[in-house]
Write a protein that holds these residues in place. Structure first.
Motif, PDB file in Angstrom:
ATOM      1  N   GLN A   1       0.830  -1.217   0.000  1.00 31.54           N
ATOM      2  CA  GLN A   1       0.000   0.000   0.000  1.00 31.54           C
ATOM      3  C   GLN A   1       0.861   1.263   0.000  1.00 31.54           C
ATOM      4  N   ILE A   2       2.120   1.098   0.391  1.00 29.34           N
ATOM      5  CA  ILE A   2       3.008   2.276   0.455  1.00 29.34           C
ATOM      6  C   ILE A   2       3.824   2.407  -0.829  1.00 29.34           C
ATOM      7  N   ILE A   3       4.198   1.246  -1.387  1.00 26.31           N
ATOM      8  CA  ILE A   3       5.021   1.272  -2.601  1.00 26.31           C
ATOM      9  C   ILE A   3       4.072   1.270  -3.807  1.00 26.31           C
ATOM     10  N   VAL A   4       3.638   2.462  -4.210  1.00 26.62           N
ATOM     11  CA  VAL A   4       2.552   2.531  -5.208  1.00 26.62           C
ATOM     12  C   VAL A   4       2.903   3.395  -6.421  1.00 26.62           C
ATOM     13  N   ARG A   5       4.135   3.832  -6.529  1.00 34.23           N
ATOM     14  CA  ARG A   5       4.450   4.754  -7.635  1.00 34.23           C
ATOM     15  C   ARG A   5       4.427   4.032  -8.987  1.00 34.23           C
ATOM     16  N   ASP A   6       4.093   4.775 -10.036  1.00 31.98           N
ATOM     17  CA  ASP A   6       4.042   4.187 -11.386  1.00 31.98           C
ATOM     18  C   ASP A   6       5.411   3.650 -11.796  1.00 31.98           C
ATOM     19  N   GLY A   7       5.405   2.488 -12.417  1.00 34.62           N
ATOM     20  CA  GLY A   7       6.662   1.913 -12.906  1.00 34.62           C
ATOM     21  C   GLY A   7       7.467   1.203 -11.833  1.00 34.62           C
ATOM     22  N   VAL A   8       6.869   1.025 -10.643  1.00 34.78           N
ATOM     23  CA  VAL A   8       7.618   0.382  -9.554  1.00 34.78           C
ATOM     24  C   VAL A   8       6.986  -0.967  -9.221  1.00 34.78           C
ATOM     25  N   SER A   9       7.817  -1.999  -9.089  1.00 30.62           N
ATOM     26  CA  SER A   9       7.297  -3.307  -8.682  1.00 30.62           C
ATOM     27  C   SER A   9       8.094  -3.837  -7.489  1.00 30.62           C
ATOM     28  N   VAL A  10       7.480  -4.780  -6.786  1.00 34.98           N
ATOM     29  CA  VAL A  10       8.117  -5.334  -5.579  1.00 34.98           C
ATOM     30  C   VAL A  10       8.194  -6.844  -5.695  1.00 34.98           C
ATOM     31  N   ASP A  11       9.342  -7.417  -5.376  1.00 32.48           N
ATOM     32  CA  ASP A  11       9.480  -8.867  -5.284  1.00 32.48           C
ATOM     33  C   ASP A  11       9.950  -9.235  -3.882  1.00 32.48           C
ATOM     34  N   ILE A  12       9.402 -10.337  -3.389  1.00 30.60           N
ATOM     35  CA  ILE A  12       9.833 -10.827  -2.069  1.00 30.60           C
ATOM     36  C   ILE A  12      10.979 -11.797  -2.301  1.00 30.60           C
ATOM     37  N   LEU A  13      12.143 -11.527  -1.728  1.00 27.40           N
ATOM     38  CA  LEU A  13      13.294 -12.419  -1.927  1.00 27.40           C
ATOM     39  C   LEU A  13      13.400 -13.457  -0.813  1.00 27.40           C
ATOM     40  N   ASN A  14      12.960 -13.090   0.374  1.00 26.07           N
ATOM     41  CA  ASN A  14      13.171 -13.960   1.525  1.00 26.07           C
ATOM     42  C   ASN A  14      12.163 -13.559   2.601  1.00 26.07           C
ATOM     43  N   ALA A  15      11.400 -14.514   3.106  1.00 31.21           N
ATOM     44  CA  ALA A  15      10.403 -14.156   4.124  1.00 31.21           C
ATOM     45  C   ALA A  15      10.372 -15.211   5.226  1.00 31.21           C
ATOM     46  N   THR A  16      10.851 -14.852   6.390  1.00 35.52           N
ATOM     47  CA  THR A  16      10.785 -15.731   7.556  1.00 35.52           C
ATOM     48  C   THR A  16      10.020 -15.000   8.642  1.00 35.52           C
ATOM     49  N   PRO A  17       8.861 -15.533   9.050  1.00 40.99           N
ATOM     50  CA  PRO A  17       8.091 -14.832  10.081  1.00 40.99           C
ATOM     51  C   PRO A  17       8.847 -14.783  11.412  1.00 40.99           C
ATOM     52  N   ALA A  18       8.435 -13.899  12.299  1.00 38.24           N
ATOM     53  CA  ALA A  18       9.001 -13.887  13.654  1.00 38.24           C
ATOM     54  C   ALA A  18       8.668 -15.213  14.320  1.00 38.24           C
ATOM     55  N   SER A  19       9.477 -15.603  15.302  1.00 42.63           N
ATOM     56  CA  SER A  19       9.215 -16.893  15.947  1.00 42.63           C
ATOM     57  C   SER A  19       8.051 -16.740  16.926  1.00 42.63           C
ATOM     58  N   PRO A  20       7.420 -17.881  17.278  1.00 38.20           N
ATOM     59  CA  PRO A  20       6.333 -17.804  18.262  1.00 38.20           C
ATOM     60  C   PRO A  20       6.851 -17.220  19.581  1.00 38.20           C
ATOM     61  N   ILE A  21       5.963 -16.712  20.389  1.00 35.23           N
ATOM     62  CA  ILE A  21       6.363 -16.103  21.662  1.00 35.23           C
ATOM     63  C   ILE A  21       6.254 -17.143  22.771  1.00 35.23           C
ATOM     64  N   SER A  22       7.380 -17.429  23.417  1.00 34.39           N
ATOM     65  CA  SER A  22       7.377 -18.430  24.486  1.00 34.39           C
ATOM     66  C   SER A  22       6.755 -17.836  25.749  1.00 34.39           C
ATOM     67  N   SER A  23       6.338 -18.732  26.642  1.00 27.80           N
ATOM     68  CA  SER A  23       5.632 -18.275  27.842  1.00 27.80           C
ATOM     69  C   SER A  23       6.601 -17.757  28.903  1.00 27.80           C
ATOM     70  N   SER A  24       6.191 -16.683  29.583  1.00 28.06           N
ATOM     71  CA  SER A  24       6.992 -16.231  30.733  1.00 28.06           C
ATOM     72  C   SER A  24       6.350 -16.702  32.036  1.00 28.06           C
ATOM     73  N   ASN A  25       5.352 -17.592  31.920  1.00 27.96           N
ATOM     74  CA  ASN A  25       4.705 -18.137  33.121  1.00 27.96           C
ATOM     75  C   ASN A  25       4.943 -19.631  33.273  1.00 27.96           C
ATOM     76  N   SER A  26       5.901 -20.179  32.510  1.00 23.65           N
ATOM     77  CA  SER A  26       6.109 -21.629  32.533  1.00 23.65           C
ATOM     78  C   SER A  26       7.075 -22.011  33.651  1.00 23.65           C
ATOM     79  N   ALA A  27       7.142 -23.328  33.914  1.00 22.81           N
ATOM     80  CA  ALA A  27       8.101 -23.833  34.893  1.00 22.81           C
ATOM     81  C   ALA A  27       9.529 -23.573  34.392  1.00 22.81           C
ATOM     82  N   GLY A  28       9.728 -23.661  33.079  1.00 27.77           N
ATOM     83  CA  GLY A  28      11.057 -23.416  32.507  1.00 27.77           C
ATOM     84  C   GLY A  28      11.518 -21.990  32.757  1.00 27.77           C
ATOM     85  N   PHE A  29      10.636 -21.023  32.510  1.00 27.96           N
ATOM     86  CA  PHE A  29      11.006 -19.619  32.745  1.00 27.96           C
ATOM     87  C   PHE A  29      11.305 -19.401  34.230  1.00 27.96           C
ATOM     88  N   ALA A  30      10.469 -20.013  35.083  1.00 31.41           N
ATOM     89  CA  ALA A  30      10.666 -19.854  36.530  1.00 31.41           C
ATOM     90  C   ALA A  30      12.029 -20.417  36.950  1.00 31.41           C
TER      91      ALA A  30
END
Ligand SMILES: [Zn+2]
Length: 487
Positions: free
Chosen positions: A378-407
């Motif tokens: 939605q931001i890269i919208v100028r005429d004559g401009v294209s976008v390619d995704i070269l590499n996409a790794t999502p953020a990792s899941p969020i571990s619990s701070s209430n687990s026995a391991g964290f404690a």
């Protein structure tokens, strides 16, 4: 009339002040019960000697796999077996993904799901141009000024050595864990871990092993690094940011530079990059790992700072401005955007028909990577401009701070390092944990070593070293952690 209005305003101000002050006074850390002291009979001289030897193997990961000399990796593996014979005779050991290692210490079988302790023994190169800035050579393992010097001293061979020393200590004492303890050492973390940690995770999956929690490198015990925090901060990171690389291409007619048109590929690309510079993704100060971190730290801060955090309903915009003023503060709170490479043109008098930019984003775990891509389009919208995704790794899941391991991690941190603030946090760079997390319910990222801002500058830089005190404390930490979580 005016008098009445003034009285009303005064009442509102007083009520506001009472609310703000009360919330601030209630915003304090919980009182923690006295911790059990822990002492092990540590052979300091032998740990220091082993750390020094470990540094002498130039186990360097280059970006290009063909550049990597394999001999030091073989030699390091042989050195581990020679140096820690008790671990090799009592734990089952497997080589995985060429040069990575997986150890299993079988428990007595009554302690629940296994845990996994991990580290990596590859290191980043030392550029020739920086060699003369090292006070002690990067691969000599010199022991000077109360520290062991060299590449990998903090990142991350010290964790490999401390884990092996801790296992040896426990085996010598006759300790038997109730649950299985897995230990994994990766050999290619610095280039993404796709051969090492990823293969170890696949192996565990193939064996049907489900890890309750894993511990990998991450934050440290940060001494004097957090402004306004008097005690050191043991940051136990719950997640790591994702990684997204785009290529933005702008096209226009080429031609001779003596007759330039108004629209040109290079201008359009520059304008597009400017659009990106003026855009920010949302800050995540209300929930998620960054929010948890700031809430915990702020409780230990002086009154004024506590007041701001305790009254975010009023001060959030002010806080967000202050926290995102520094690059690291902004990286903690939101998805970041950084153009890293540009490419256009072949000759000084020829208009470039194509201009390209490579842009690297680091995805905050509170942001969905597909939403980020949609937003960018939605931001890269100028005429004559294209976008390619070269590499996409999502953020990792969020571990619990209430687990026995964290404690367990929090408890052992306080036991070994004394008066520290323990808080969850976020890793803004990438680690092997993104692979281990695929077989682990929770993945924590923390190195049990105390560092200051001077040490921080040595990561991937010059004069990397680890203090002898940190080596013995890290050994005690891993031994205590295994006992704490598997009794
Ligand atoms: Zn590392």
């Amino acid at each position: 009339m005016l008098r009445k209005l003034l009285i009303v305003v005064l009442i509102v101000v007083v009520v506001l002040a009472v609310v703000i002050v009360t919330r601030t006074l209630l915003f304090i850390p919980p009182v923690l019960t006295a911790q059990k002291p822990q002492s092990f009979l540590i052979d300091e001289a032998s740990i220091v000697r082993h750390m020094s030897e470990a540094i002498t193997f130039p186990t360097i990961s280059f970006g290009n796999a063909e550049n990597t000399t394999r001999e030091p990796f073989e030699n390091f593996i042989a050195w581990l077996a020679e140096t820690y014979p008790l671990v090799y005779s009592r734990l089952s050991t497997q080589r995985i993904g060429q040069y990575s290692l997986l150890y299993q210490w079988q428990g007595t079988g009554v302690g629940g799901k296994p845990i996994l302790l991990t580290a990596h023994y590859d290191v980043v190169p030392v550029p020739q141009s920086s060699r003369d800035q090292w006070q002690h050579p990067p691969f000599a393992g010199e022991i000077k000024e109360g520290a062991v010097w060299g590449r990998g001293a903090l990142d991350d061979k010290s964790a490999v050595v401390a884990i092996m020393e801790a296992l040896t200590l426990l085996l010598e004492s006759g300790y038997e864990p109730q649950r299985d303890i897995y230990v994994a050492f990766g050999h290619d973390e610095e280039v993404g871990g796709s051969e090492g940690a990823a293969s170890i995770a696949s192996e565990l999956k193939a064996r049907g092993v489900q890890i309750e929690w894993s511990l990998d490198e991450g934050s440290f015990v940060l001494d004097g690094i957090i402004p306004g925090l008097a005690s050191p901060l043991a940051g136990i990171n719950l997640s790591e940011k994702g990684f997204l690389t785009l290529q933005i291409t702008a096209k226009s007619d080429g031609g001779h530079s003596s007759m330039p048109p108004h629209d040109m590929a290079i201008y359009t690309l520059a304008e597009t990059l400017n659009d990106l510079q003026n855009f920010s993704f949302d800050n995540h100060l209300s929930s998620g790992p960054s929010a948890e971190m700031y809430l915990e730290i702020a409780r230990h801060m002086p009154f004024t700072k506590r007041m701001l955090f305790a009254n975010q309903w009023l001060f959030r915009p002010l806080l967000e401005n202050a926290l995102t003023a520094s690059p690291v503060g902004a990286a903690m709170l939101r998805t970041t955007i950084a153009p890293t490479m540009l490419q256009a043109g072949i000759k000084e008098n020829v208009l470039a028909p194509v201009a390209r930019a490579t842009v690297n984003l680091r995805i905050h775990p509170q942001d969905d990577i597909d939403d980020v891509i949609t937003r960018l389009k939605q931001i890269i919208v100028r005429d004559g401009v294209s976008v390619d995704i070269l590499n996409a790794t999502p953020a990792s899941p969020i571990s619990s701070s209430n687990s026995a391991g964290f404690a367990a991690l929090a408890e052992v941190s306080r036991r070994i390092f004394g008066d520290v603030v323990v808080a969850p946090g976020l890793t803004i760079a990438g680690t092997d944990s993104k692979h281990y997390q695929t077989v682990s319910q929770d993945a924590y990222r923390f190195n049990p070593m105390m560092i200051d801002s001077e040490d921080l500058a040595t990561f991937h830089g010059v004069n990397e070293r680890i203090s002898i005190d940190n080596l013995t404390k890290a050994t005690s930490f891993y031994a205590a952690l295994i006992m704490e979580s598997s009794q």
